[in-house]
Design a protein around this motif. Structure first.
Motif, PDB file in Angstrom:
ATOM      1  N   TRP A 145       0.824  -1.222   0.000  1.00  0.00           N
ATOM      2  CA  TRP A 145       0.000   0.000   0.000  1.00  0.00           C
ATOM      3  C   TRP A 145       0.856   1.269   0.000  1.00  0.00           C
ATOM      4  O   TRP A 145       0.328   2.365   0.023  1.00  0.00           O
ATOM      5  CB  TRP A 145      -0.904   0.019   1.237  1.00  0.00           C
ATOM      6  CG  TRP A 145      -1.689  -1.234   1.437  1.00  0.00           C
ATOM      7  CD1 TRP A 145      -2.443  -1.892   0.504  1.00  0.00           C
ATOM      8  CD2 TRP A 145      -1.787  -2.003   2.646  1.00  0.00           C
ATOM      9  NE1 TRP A 145      -3.008  -3.006   1.065  1.00  0.00           N
ATOM     10  CE2 TRP A 145      -2.630  -3.106   2.375  1.00  0.00           C
ATOM     11  CE3 TRP A 145      -1.266  -1.864   3.930  1.00  0.00           C
ATOM     12  CZ2 TRP A 145      -2.954  -4.060   3.331  1.00  0.00           C
ATOM     13  CZ3 TRP A 145      -1.573  -2.804   4.896  1.00  0.00           C
ATOM     14  CH2 TRP A 145      -2.409  -3.899   4.589  1.00  0.00           C
ATOM     15  N   GLY A 146       2.160   1.122   0.080  1.00  0.00           N
ATOM     16  CA  GLY A 146       3.062   2.279   0.117  1.00  0.00           C
ATOM     17  C   GLY A 146       3.535   2.589   1.524  1.00  0.00           C
ATOM     18  O   GLY A 146       2.926   2.157   2.506  1.00  0.00           O
ATOM     19  N   PRO A 147       4.622   3.354   1.617  1.00  0.00           N
ATOM     20  CA  PRO A 147       5.272   3.628   2.912  1.00  0.00           C
ATOM     21  C   PRO A 147       4.361   4.308   3.933  1.00  0.00           C
ATOM     22  O   PRO A 147       4.593   4.197   5.140  1.00  0.00           O
ATOM     23  CB  PRO A 147       6.443   4.547   2.535  1.00  0.00           C
ATOM     24  CG  PRO A 147       6.713   4.247   1.095  1.00  0.00           C
ATOM     25  CD  PRO A 147       5.388   3.878   0.482  1.00  0.00           C
ATOM     26  N   ALA A 148       3.301   4.999   3.467  1.00  0.00           N
ATOM     27  CA  ALA A 148       2.396   5.656   4.421  1.00  0.00           C
ATOM     28  C   ALA A 148       1.709   4.635   5.329  1.00  0.00           C
ATOM     29  O   ALA A 148       1.243   4.980   6.409  1.00  0.00           O
ATOM     30  CB  ALA A 148       1.341   6.471   3.666  1.00  0.00           C
ATOM     31  N   TYR A 149       1.664   3.373   4.882  1.00  0.00           N
ATOM     32  CA  TYR A 149       0.984   2.333   5.662  1.00  0.00           C
ATOM     33  C   TYR A 149       1.951   1.424   6.416  1.00  0.00           C
ATOM     34  O   TYR A 149       1.536   0.435   7.006  1.00  0.00           O
ATOM     35  CB  TYR A 149       0.070   1.508   4.742  1.00  0.00           C
ATOM     36  CG  TYR A 149      -1.099   2.314   4.237  1.00  0.00           C
ATOM     37  CD1 TYR A 149      -2.238   2.490   5.024  1.00  0.00           C
ATOM     38  CD2 TYR A 149      -1.048   2.946   3.004  1.00  0.00           C
ATOM     39  CE1 TYR A 149      -3.303   3.248   4.586  1.00  0.00           C
ATOM     40  CE2 TYR A 149      -2.108   3.722   2.558  1.00  0.00           C
ATOM     41  CZ  TYR A 149      -3.237   3.870   3.347  1.00  0.00           C
ATOM     42  OH  TYR A 149      -4.289   4.636   2.923  1.00  0.00           O
ATOM     43  N   TRP A 150       3.248   1.773   6.385  1.00  0.00           N
ATOM     44  CA  TRP A 150       4.194   1.033   7.219  1.00  0.00           C
ATOM     45  C   TRP A 150       3.833   1.263   8.686  1.00  0.00           C
ATOM     46  O   TRP A 150       3.148   2.220   9.039  1.00  0.00           O
ATOM     47  CB  TRP A 150       5.631   1.535   6.978  1.00  0.00           C
ATOM     48  CG  TRP A 150       6.211   1.191   5.621  1.00  0.00           C
ATOM     49  CD1 TRP A 150       5.527   0.816   4.502  1.00  0.00           C
ATOM     50  CD2 TRP A 150       7.606   1.202   5.260  1.00  0.00           C
ATOM     51  NE1 TRP A 150       6.416   0.588   3.466  1.00  0.00           N
ATOM     52  CE2 TRP A 150       7.684   0.817   3.893  1.00  0.00           C
ATOM     53  CE3 TRP A 150       8.777   1.494   5.947  1.00  0.00           C
ATOM     54  CZ2 TRP A 150       8.913   0.721   3.219  1.00  0.00           C
ATOM     55  CZ3 TRP A 150       9.992   1.397   5.270  1.00  0.00           C
ATOM     56  CH2 TRP A 150      10.053   1.014   3.932  1.00  0.00           C
ATOM     57  N   LYS A 151       4.262   0.360   9.553  1.00  0.00           N
ATOM     58  CA  LYS A 151       4.078   0.568  10.972  1.00  0.00           C
ATOM     59  C   LYS A 151       4.648   1.937  11.350  1.00  0.00           C
ATOM     60  O   LYS A 151       5.659   2.334  10.786  1.00  0.00           O
ATOM     61  CB  LYS A 151       4.809  -0.538  11.757  1.00  0.00           C
ATOM     62  CG  LYS A 151       4.193  -1.921  11.559  1.00  0.00           C
ATOM     63  CD  LYS A 151       5.027  -3.018  12.198  1.00  0.00           C
ATOM     64  CE  LYS A 151       6.190  -3.443  11.349  1.00  0.00           C
ATOM     65  NZ  LYS A 151       6.913  -4.630  11.868  1.00  0.00           N
ATOM     66  N   PRO A 152       4.040   2.698  12.251  1.00  0.00           N
ATOM     67  CA  PRO A 152       2.966   2.270  13.152  1.00  0.00           C
ATOM     68  C   PRO A 152       1.539   2.407  12.619  1.00  0.00           C
ATOM     69  O   PRO A 152       0.604   2.351  13.424  1.00  0.00           O
ATOM     70  CB  PRO A 152       3.170   3.200  14.355  1.00  0.00           C
ATOM     71  CG  PRO A 152       3.701   4.458  13.757  1.00  0.00           C
ATOM     72  CD  PRO A 152       4.547   4.029  12.589  1.00  0.00           C
ATOM     73  N   HIS A 153       1.311   2.559  11.322  1.00  0.00           N
ATOM     74  CA  HIS A 153      -0.068   2.622  10.824  1.00  0.00           C
ATOM     75  C   HIS A 153      -0.828   1.337  11.214  1.00  0.00           C
ATOM     76  O   HIS A 153      -0.290   0.239  11.086  1.00  0.00           O
ATOM     77  CB  HIS A 153      -0.073   2.782   9.303  1.00  0.00           C
ATOM     78  CG  HIS A 153      -1.397   3.252   8.777  1.00  0.00           C
ATOM     79  ND1 HIS A 153      -2.482   2.403   8.663  1.00  0.00           N
ATOM     80  CD2 HIS A 153      -1.820   4.471   8.380  1.00  0.00           C
ATOM     81  CE1 HIS A 153      -3.521   3.094   8.201  1.00  0.00           C
ATOM     82  NE2 HIS A 153      -3.147   4.345   8.014  1.00  0.00           N
ATOM     83  N   PRO A 154      -2.084   1.458  11.670  1.00  0.00           N
ATOM     84  CA  PRO A 154      -2.807   0.289  12.186  1.00  0.00           C
ATOM     85  C   PRO A 154      -3.451  -0.609  11.129  1.00  0.00           C
ATOM     86  O   PRO A 154      -3.938  -1.692  11.462  1.00  0.00           O
ATOM     87  CB  PRO A 154      -3.899   0.919  13.066  1.00  0.00           C
ATOM     88  CG  PRO A 154      -4.147   2.259  12.459  1.00  0.00           C
ATOM     89  CD  PRO A 154      -2.814   2.720  11.919  1.00  0.00           C
ATOM     90  N   ARG A 155      -3.449  -0.203   9.847  1.00  0.00           N
ATOM     91  CA  ARG A 155      -4.223  -0.923   8.828  1.00  0.00           C
ATOM     92  C   ARG A 155      -3.945  -2.433   8.805  1.00  0.00           C
ATOM     93  O   ARG A 155      -4.881  -3.250   8.785  1.00  0.00           O
ATOM     94  CB  ARG A 155      -3.931  -0.319   7.456  1.00  0.00           C
ATOM     95  CG  ARG A 155      -4.703  -0.995   6.330  1.00  0.00           C
ATOM     96  CD  ARG A 155      -4.478  -0.256   5.024  1.00  0.00           C
ATOM     97  NE  ARG A 155      -5.217  -0.859   3.923  1.00  0.00           N
ATOM     98  CZ  ARG A 155      -5.302  -0.311   2.714  1.00  0.00           C
ATOM     99  NH1 ARG A 155      -4.727   0.849   2.471  1.00  0.00           N
ATOM    100  NH2 ARG A 155      -5.972  -0.911   1.759  1.00  0.00           N
ATOM    101  N   ALA A 156      -2.694  -2.824   8.796  1.00  0.00           N
ATOM    102  CA  ALA A 156      -2.361  -4.254   8.690  1.00  0.00           C
ATOM    103  C   ALA A 156      -2.878  -5.026   9.909  1.00  0.00           C
ATOM    104  O   ALA A 156      -3.332  -6.177   9.785  1.00  0.00           O
ATOM    105  CB  ALA A 156      -0.844  -4.423   8.559  1.00  0.00           C
TER     106      ALA A 156
END
Ligand SMILES: [Mg+2]
Length: 228
Positions: free
Chosen positions: A146-157
């Protein structure tokens, strides 16, 4: 120290330095870059051996630059990006750490097993393939899809893992090594979080951001006892 976690249905792992040693990937990459380099310039010393020495003793971010300077390469600025590309795209020779191998064998079939990992997509895909994790885990999520914006700590995964395993956060645990980014999202979703802190690990001395502190800490996955 051994820990026991009860009421767990979903176990999710980080990849690098959690299931395999990132140093092994680096060494594997140096072999690939060394072969590539020897086809392009005269190397009085074995480049892979020298890169390992530089990795262990110097600035890890400047291994390629240092090597090229020692080899009196006239075109460092052009060569380094090509070496990074070779390093990231090579198919790695890596294996699960022995305690990770035992943990997967122990929990397989009884729990929903998952992986959440950041990093350049192709690099991470090839690590997953080399370790045969698509077959051994129920779900692999590489956030770079999904691109680097969704790397941790993003909660999406983490939210996707809850949904696909059919569990709420209280029945999930995330096992990882990097307090700088790994535990913020699962903590906020009510997961349990376990930091694997192997002796000599890269992140052994990092302090976490607010909300990012792990709830449990172990030195080996052998110390983690997980039950329904
Ligand atoms: Mg890691």
């Amino acid at each position: 120290m051994a820990i026991q976690l009860d009421g767990i249905r979903t176990i999710v792992f980080d990849l690098d330095d959690t299931l395999y040693a990132e140093r092994d990937f680096a060494y594997s990459g140096f072999d690939a870059v060394g072969r590539w380099l020897k086809e392009r310039m005269a190397c009085p010393v074995d480049p892979a051996t020298r890169m390992r020495q530089l990795f262990e003793t110097g600035n890890r971010r400047r291994v390629f630059d240092e090597l090229l300077l020692e080899l009196r390469c006239p075109d460092v600025a052009r060569m380094v990006p090509a070496m990074i590309e070779c390093y990231r795209n090579h198919f790695p020779v890596i294996k699960l750490m022995p305690d990770a191998e035992r943990a997967l064998a122990r929990w397989s079939g009884s729990f929903f097993l998952g992986l959440i990992s950041d990093g350049p997509l192709r690099t991470q895909q090839q690590k997953v393939q080399a370790l045969d994790l698509e077959r051994r885990l129920n779900r692999v999520i590489l956030t770079d899809e999904w691109g680097p914006a969704y790397w941790k700590p993003h909660p999406r995964a983490f939210e996707i893992m809850e949904r696909e395993s059919g569990q709420s956060g209280s029945a999930c645990v995330y096992i990882a090594d990097n307090p700088a980014k790994d535990f913020v999202a699962p903590n906020s979703l009510g997961w349990r979080t376990v930091r694997i802190r192997r002796p000599g690990g890269v992140y052994a001395d990092m302090s976490p951001p607010p909300g990012g502190c792990e709830q449990f800490q172990v030195q080996s996955l052998d110390e983690v006892d997980i039950r329904f």
